[in-house]
Design a protein around this motif. Structure first.
Motif: not given
Length: 393
Positions: A92-97, A146-149
């Motif tokens: 999985l791409p990092a921005v999604m993971a 969105m933010w992945g926080q």
């Protein structure tokens, strides 16, 4: 089975027969909530570029051993979750993971709100819509999708803690609180309520001892991987000195004050919050009102709302626990639904400058909205605390 909703004279919800269409609507809302998160999957923020992408790369390169390094200024349990994500979704791409753990805990937050609301109604329908409201809440979607926080992670454990307190299960509540504390220091926003509950003997002293024990156990895997114990014990101390700003877009008191007076105002702010915390605890302890589930929920929301409002150095995200707790509050006390709307409004528009470099609402308006919500919760809580028990003289 029960369904259609009407408001009774006492402000509770009248629940009647559940129809298949209710379930169908709920499924559609849940699918829509997940679809919105899917649409945000490639959204990139500077936090991802500068921090979480670096942490995730370290996890991918070193595996679980990355938890034993100081690569992240977050506590190791967050790295454990990133490692688990990389193990389950290696391609999985990092921005999604990096968003997977937060989105998963959005569901846990929704489940906890379901349990809290069901505590009042004894049925699944109102509780179900409370849970779905969490999933479609703007700040919840922005924060995780969105933010992945990581805010939904510790918030989920705090909501579970609140539910267990409402159940009278102090020991398990402190375990849940300790898990929240092992993720983010902002779980301490619940501390005024917990202190009052301890003095009122809803929580026993030995229950409090579970907090450092569970925290230490959560750090053991990172310690075994080589990270020094002192480093693990002082993670939050290093976080507190990363920037010098009275408010990082947080819709609180300090958004009105200039940073050039940072030192005296930040010290005064801590003293102010300490004094307010003492007053809060004193008022709860002197009250003769029994700590029943509705009052516990009110006190917990007041605690997680007033603490970031009166403390300096807050981020816009630090009202996240208040956002989700207010949803449970709104369904528990339907006549006070405006509280949840105002808190969500202030938080959502506080996010905009960072996420979109856009300011649709003047920032200094937002503390006023949040302050009104705080006043409404405080007034309602005070009225409950001032009620004289039946038979009292």
């Amino acid at each position: 089975m029960h369904a259609s909703l009407n408001t009774d004279t006492d402000g509770t919800l009248d629940v009647r027969t559940i129809r298949p269409s209710d379930f169908a609507a709920a499924v559609l809302v849940a699918v829509f909530a997940m679809y919105l998160r899917y649409m945000c999957r490639d959204f990139v923020t500077s936090d991802f570029i500068n921090y979480t992408s670096v942490w995730y790369a370290a996890v991918q390169e070193h595996g679980f051993a990355a938890a034993g390094t100081p690569v992240s200024n977050y506590t190791p349990p967050y790295l454990y979750l990133l490692y688990l994500t990389s193990f389950v979704f290696p391609h999985l791409p990092a921005v999604m993971a990096v968003k997977i753990p937060s989105i998963a805990f959005d569901l846990v937050c929704a489940g906890a709100v379901f349990l809290i609301v069901r505590k009042r109604y004894g049925t699944g329908l109102v509780s179900m819509w409370g849970a779905l409201t969490v999933l479609i809440a703007p700040t919840v979607i922005c924060n995780s999708g969105m933010w992945g926080q990581a805010d939904s992670i510790y918030a989920a454990f705090l909501l579970i803690c609140i539910f267990l307190l409402m159940q009278g299960r102090g020991a398990l509540a402190m375990v849940a609180f300790a898990l929240a504390f092992s993720i983010k220091f902002q779980s301490m926003f619940l501390a005024p309520a917990l202190c009052a509950f301890w003095l009122r003997r809803l929580i026993r002293f030995w229950h409090l001892l579970l907090v450092p024990l569970v925290y230490a156990l959560a750090m053991v895997p990172a310690w075994l991987e080589g990270r020094p114990a002192l480093d693990l014990a002082t993670v939050y101390m290093t976080q507190s000195v990363t920037y010098r700003s009275l408010s990082k877009n947080a819709p609180n008191l300090y958004l009105w004050l200039p940073d050039r007076f940072y030192d005296p105002i930040s010290m005064a702010g801590v003293i102010l919050m300490a004094a307010l915390g003492v007053c809060y605890v004193w008022y709860v302890v002197r009250s003769r009102r029994r700590l029943d589930p509705p009052l516990i929920l009110k006190l917990c929301l007041l605690s997680v709302l007033m603490t970031p409002f009166f403390l300096p150095k807050m981020h816009e995200r630090f009202f996240f626990v208040a956002d989700v707790t207010a949803i449970a509050y709104a369904f528990y006390f339907p006549r006070q639904y405006w509280v949840a709307i105002m808190i969500s409004f202030a938080s959502f528009f506080a996010y905009q400058p960072f996420l979109f470099q856009y300011t649709p609402v003047p920032p200094k308006v937002l503390p006023i909205v949040m302050g009104i919500a705080l006043w409404l919760v405080a007034a309602s809580t005070k009225r409950s605390l001032d009620e004289v028990p039946l038979g009292a003289t």
